[in-house]
Design a protein around this motif. Structure first.
Motif, short mmCIF file in Angstrom:
data_model
loop_
_atom_site.label_atom_id
_atom_site.label_comp_id
_atom_site.label_asym_id
_atom_site.label_seq_id
_atom_site.Cartn_x
_atom_site.Cartn_y
_atom_site.Cartn_z
N PRO A 138 0.81 -1.22 0.00
CA PRO A 138 0.00 0.00 0.00
C PRO A 138 0.84 1.27 0.00
N GLU A 141 1.05 3.80 -3.17
CA GLU A 141 0.04 4.84 -3.41
C GLU A 141 -0.43 5.45 -2.09
N GLY A 142 0.32 5.24 -1.04
CA GLY A 142 -0.14 5.67 0.27
C GLY A 142 0.80 6.66 0.95
N GLU A 143 1.00 6.45 2.23
CA GLU A 143 1.84 7.35 3.02
C GLU A 143 3.30 6.99 2.79
N ARG A 145 5.92 9.35 2.39
CA ARG A 145 6.81 10.49 2.56
C ARG A 145 8.20 10.07 3.01
N GLU A 304 4.57 9.94 -4.78
CA GLU A 304 3.87 11.21 -4.61
C GLU A 304 4.43 12.05 -3.47
N ARG A 307 8.87 12.92 -3.27
CA ARG A 307 9.55 13.57 -4.38
C ARG A 307 10.64 14.53 -3.88
N PHE A 308 10.35 15.17 -2.73
CA PHE A 308 11.31 16.14 -2.19
C PHE A 308 12.65 15.52 -1.88
N GLU A 311 15.65 16.18 -4.33
CA GLU A 311 16.38 17.44 -4.11
C GLU A 311 17.12 17.40 -2.78
#
Lengths: 327, 776
Positions: A138, A141-143, A145, A304, A307-308, A311
């Motif tokens: 999951p 497409e989930g948490e 970060r 999603e 992405r940060f 960088e």
């Protein structure tokens, strides 16, 4: 948590025999990971075989480099003068990890085996391919970060949580392993952890009943001049969003040798030979560092929410190289 | 008592009220002698462990406890199939109201699963380990359905509630014509603010120890902010008279609102104790804490303001959308603070709720005021920069001389002094008016400030004083000490009220056998309980005065009661202090060992209006008096931001508050520091992540739900403005539990803007938001 039996052993032979001879048995050293995961029902061991009395100790200089016993504690290694002086990156990685209480308990071998903090892995109510192969991921497409941008697969993007492994990956560390038959083998740290691929339940090349005896880190100029930079959501006691383990040997403004590994962004400690290739022989300038950082994350596959990290990982690496070359 | 005594004035000789007295319970706490609710080793005690739902929506098709029941030591497993019938449940509105339940559903009363983490079984065994093992062995077969995780889900039912916060606040408010005022305003600004889910996470998790003393009489050691509220809830649940339910909370390891109500695990533990006929203890695990006692809801606020070119507010329109549970219309009332913080002729607010498969959210320290202040105080900062006006100056231009939301004058307001003193302590004048230009090496330095405000809610309570002829006193009120210092400050108040040294006082609290005190919540405890203690002491002096003036051997024989005053334990004539005697002499002569008095303390508008505050804490009827009653303060923050790494560190902090009388300089300072840190956590790191597909948290532990550690917090400067408020209660105390965190997140965000030129409106401000590459 399930009920379990407990056995204390004094030798590697007894320990490995106990673990291979008992169904559902596992080793326990500091216990900071295995007990945590048992309380969450993520791991359910019928027996814990205590190896704290096994003499895998010592922090000493050898012909091959610094040898650290697998049962040394993170705090003792992190503060050891030989480590602080000759391998500052390792000391910094250790002392920026966890909390003093955890570092006082956790062993070096156990730290390298620490399992991911992925929230889907740590909660048995979720599907998780690492925990239950084939059940799904999951996190994709989930948490996600905090999850990995390097080394992931469609089946798993769980981040390797540790700091020490990142430093050891950068510095060409070699692990000494011993199996139940007393047979020993050497495995470079970079080959010890494996990427998840389609078998995320397999995290290292360690075989059932096999123990980490020690880790040896070669002496080198890029080890003596090295640092570990860790970026996290709070100033202490948090896992890395991104970290950089860097070593440089700079003479006359030219980089003679360089070592680079990233943490917090990979499914395993992420040594970047591509970055090292750009650094080696190049002038020690920010432009060089930027190019190396770009190379280090070239294969990144962010999701999603993470992405940060593409960088952040580059900026962390550049900052570490800048600070180290200015020091 | 015959009359209301005068406002408490400390004697000309300084008393101990206000002094930085060390915590009277400090030694017991560090020695491990302070007993918390899970630490009573009752004879025959057994252990309860919850098994919680693996799905967020659906039904329990079957539940197999056979394997678990075979485990040695297992005594009972409660499920929806065998939970003993309760007199009332919160599953219907009437029951919910009678219980005062925070949530309109009691788990184990149905096979329906509404939220992840909902209890599906409670195992009782002779050891904690065996109960834990058995819980893992229970096999639950679910018929799972796709849950809705938040109001942001397209499938969520969105509606405009008539009332929010369990009927305590309006879903729509209008003052003047804000739309028309906005249309005519030269400056118009609209901003959208989001706030992550926050969990209270007190160090001590929810814990209940229940023992049935008789078939119709139960005692519960409970981790609660209010023993009486828990007692009332349990008596309604169980159908027992209130006096047959005793609730005890001697020490509390923090609450922050999540222990302000009686949650399901408490009554389930009481029922388990009934079933097994032995005392049962249940302590929530840390992951269970995240789905057992509420949270601050995920929310979006849209704030539109209209202003003149001089920065004078003309219109404010506030809209909030947030997630609520399948049963309740709960939302923090964010708009209240926005409606009153600044002079503005028009105001409008709307609430929208989206139903999702989550438990009901609940009050979390400064409910409404904390996130509401984030919106208004960020927007005021915006306005200041847009017009090139200093952020303090923009606030002074809109300074509300009376409460804009009611038109009432303030009972007291020291906000100007807070701004001035805070600015001085912080060095605000050194601030470069331009954003993004102050540097410290690679780091960007920013200054930010924000206003704080919190209401004096209506409340009341009672206390009892027993004064002994040997010069000791026992003072009692059924209050709670959350860890913030109630034991200590009430000892101080009793000492000065009785003219005794603090070490001659024993203050007892946390038991429904004691006089009733309100919940320690809404910042009412310090003001209500201190007033009750003071009134009870006055009652003792009145009784002693009556004795003295009737006693021919007393120097005060035949004096008029109104001419007699108490000074340092001595009854004496107001006009001639030499005429009087020590209370000990009077009591000894009368042959009495002790004398008792009781008193009722009122807090808030009920005090001013001389009205009962019955159900005031439920109704928040704060408008009974002539004055609007609020604390005010200002926070000043310096941050250093690493623009490359995205890290924000708070490097300096100043808070100045005007909050009436401060009872103890040390515990008050600590409480403001604690609240500010709580706010810094919300500003920079606190966020519970709920998976959008499974409606289940993915970071329900203290390793991954980040709260500040020492390294995140600098030295903090706290000061109070001397404030005398005769309208709010007999002690003039406003309470500081919540104002301490109001405005904190805005002060941090405003400092981040000053440092970086980037306005972050999504809390928490984590490194990804500074880097700005997080995709939508």
């Amino acid at each position: 948590m399930n009920n379990f039996s407990y056995l204390s052993t004094a030798t590697a032979k007894d320990a490995t025999a106990a673990v291979t001879g008992t169904k559902g048995a596992a080793f326990i050293a500091g216990g900071t990971t295995v007990l945590d995961l048992m309380k969450l029902n993520v791991e359910n061991h019928a027996e814990l075989v205590d190896i704290n009395m096994v003499p895998f100790k010592g922090i000493e200089q050898t012909a091959e480099g610094l040898r650290i016993g697998a049962l040394e504690r993170m705090s003792d290694v992190g503060e050891h003068p030989l480590v602080v002086q000759n391998y500052p990156m390792i000391s910094q990685a250790l002392l920026q990890a966890a909390s003093p209480q955890l570092r006082n308990m956790a062993s070096i071998g156990g730290n390298l085996l620490q399992r991911t903090r992925c929230g889907y892995f740590r909660d048995v109510a979720f599907p998780c391919n690492k925990r239950q192969p084939g059940s799904g991921c999951p996190a994709q497409e989930g948490e996600n970060r905090g999850l990995a941008i390097l080394g992931g697969s469609k089946d798993c993007i769980a981040t390797h949580p540790g700091d020490l492994g990142v430093a050891l990956a950068a510095l060409d560390a070699v692990l000494l392993l011993e199996n139940a038959k007393g047979k020993q083998r050497r495995v470079p740290l970079v080959d010890f952890h494996v990427v998840p691929g389609s078998t995320p339940q397999r995290e290292t090349v360690l075989e059932p009943g096999e123990l980490i005896v020690s880790v040896t880190i070669p002496a080198a100029a890029h080890a003596k001049k090295s640092m570990y930079l860790k970026v996290r959501d709070r100033a202490s006691y948090a896992f890395a969003l991104a970290s950089a383990a860097v070593g440089l040997d700079v003479q006359g403004g030219q980089i003679r040798s360089a070592r680079v590994a990233l943490g917090g962004v990979g499914t395993k400690p992420w040594r970047s030979l591509a970055a090292e290739k750009i650094l080696t022989g190049a002038p020690a300038t920010e432009a060089t560092f930027r190019a190396a950082a770009a190379a280090a994350v070239r294969d990144a596959q962010p999701r999603e929410q993470n992405r940060f990290k593409v960088e952040l990982a580059q900026n962390t690496l550049v900052r570490a190289l800048l600070e180290l070359s200015a020091a | 008592m015959d009359h209301e005594p005068a406002f408490f004035e400390t004697s000309p000789k300084p008393g101990v009220v206000g002094m930085p007295l060390n915590r009277v319970d400090g030694r017991d706490k560090v020695m491990g002698k302070a007993k918390y609710s899970a630490e009573y080793p009752l004879p025959g005690l057994v252990y309860g462990v919850l098994k919680t739902s693996a799905i967020a929506k659906g039904r329990v098709q079957s539940i197999d406890t056979s394997l678990a029941m075979k485990e040695p030591g297992v005594l009972q497993i409660l499920t929806h199939l065998n939970l003993p019938k309760l007199a009332k449940t919160p599953n219907d509105p009437e029951g919910k109201k009678a219980i005062g339940a925070p949530m309109g559903f009691l788990p184990l009363t149905s096979d329906v699963i509404y939220y992840a983490g909902q209890p599906v079984a409670l195992v009782v065994a002779d050891t904690f380990e065996r109960a834990t093992q058995a819980a893992a062995l229970i096999r639950v077969n679910y018929a799972a359905e796709a849950p809705i995780a938040a109001y942001t889900d397209k499938r969520a039912q969105i509606f405009n509630p008539e009332k929010i916060q369990d009927g305590k606040a309006d879903g729509y408010t209008r003052r003047g014509d804000a739309r028309a005022a906005l249309a005519g305003a030269p400056i118009k600004m609209t901003a959208v603010y989001t706030h992550a889910i926050n969990h209270h996470n007190p160090m001590e998790p929810g814990a209940t120890t229940a023992i049935w003393e008789a078939p119709d009489r139960v005692t519960v050691y409970e981790s609660t902010q209010g023993v009486t509220r828990t007692q009332k809830a349990l008596s309604a649940y169980l159908g027992l008279p209130q006096d047959q339910v005793r609730v005890i909370t001697k020490f509390l390891g923090g609450g922050f609102g999540c222990k302000g109500s009686c949650w399901p695990h408490t009554v389930l533990t009481v029922q388990a104790a009934k079933m097994v006929g032995r005392p049962v203890k249940l302590v929530l695990t840390r992951p269970q804490q995240f789905t057992s006692m509420g949270h601050r809801e995920d929310q979006t606020q849209t704030l539109t303001l209209g202003a003149s070119k001089e920065g004078k507010l003309l219109a404010l329109i506030h809209e909030k959308t947030s997630t609520t549970s399948p049963w309740d219309n709960y939302a923090e009332a964010n708009s209240k603070i926005i409606n009153l913080l600044y002079e503005c002729p028009t105001f409008e607010s709307h609430y929208e709720l989206g139903r999702a498969n989550v438990m009901t959210s609940t009050f979390t320290r400064a409910p409404g005021e904390a996130p509401g202040s984030f919106a208004i105080e960020s927007s005021m900062d915006d306005l200041a920069y847009q017009l090139g006006i200093d952020p303090i100056e923009i606030r002074l231009r809109n300074y509300a001389e009376k409460d804009p939301s009611t038109g009432q004058p303030w009972s007291s307001k020291s906000l100007r002094q807070c701004y001035a003193r805070g600015a001085e302590l912080f060095g605000w004048s050194k601030r470069n008016p331009k954003a993004g230009v102050t540097k410290n090496g690679r780091l960007l330095v920013g200054y930010g400030m924000a206003t704080a405000s919190y209401p004096v809610h209506n409340s009341q309570g009672t206390a009892r004083v027993r004064l002994y002829a040997d010069g000791h006193a026992v003072v009692q009120a059924g209050a709670t000490d959350l860890g913030t210092g109630t034991y200590t400050v009430m000892t101080q108040v009793a000492a000065d009220s009785l003219g005794l040294a603090p070490d001659k006082i024993r203050f007892e609290l946390g038991d429904t056998k004691l006089p009733t005190a309100p919940n320690s919540g809404g910042s009412v405890a310090a003001g209500t309980v201190s007033s009750s203690v003071y009134m009870a002491a006055q009652d003792v002096w009145e009784r002693l005065t009556k004795m003295a003036i009737k006693d021919p051997k007393s120097p005060l024989f035949k004096a008029k009661a109104e001419d007699v005053a108490m000074e340092n334990g001595r009854l004496q004539l107001k006009k001639d202090a030499s005429k009087g005697e020590d209370f000990k002499a009077l009591m000894k002569r009368a042959g009495i060992d002790d004398i008792e008095g009781s008193g009722q303390g009122k807090y808030g508008s009920g005090y001013e209006a001389g009205q009962s505050a019955a159900n005031a804490s439920d109704a928040h009827k704060d408008e009974a008096g002539k004055h609007s009653m609020h604390s005010f303060g200002a926070h000043f923050c310096e941050v250093q931001v690493d623009p490359d790494l995205g890290t924000v560190r708070v490097t300096r902090w100043v808070s100045v508050h005007g909050a009436g009388r401060i009872l103890n300089a040390k515990t008050a300072r600590s409480q403001i520091i604690g609240g500010s840190i709580f706010g810094i956590g919300a500003a920079l790191m606190e966020a519970t992540a709920r998976d959008p597909h499974y409606a289940r948290y993915t970071n329900a532990d203290l390793g991954d739900y980040h709260i500040p550690v020492n390294a995140d917090i600098p030295d903090m400067t706290v000061e109070f403005i001397d404030e005398h408020d005769p309208y709010i209660n007999a002690m003039g105390v406003k309470g500081i539990g919540e104002i301490s965190m109001v405005g904190v997140s805005a002060a941090v965000a405003n400092a981040v803007f000053h440092a970086t030129g980037k306005r972050v409106r999504d809390l928490p401000i984590t490194p990804d938001k500074i880097l700005g590459t997080k995709s939508a």
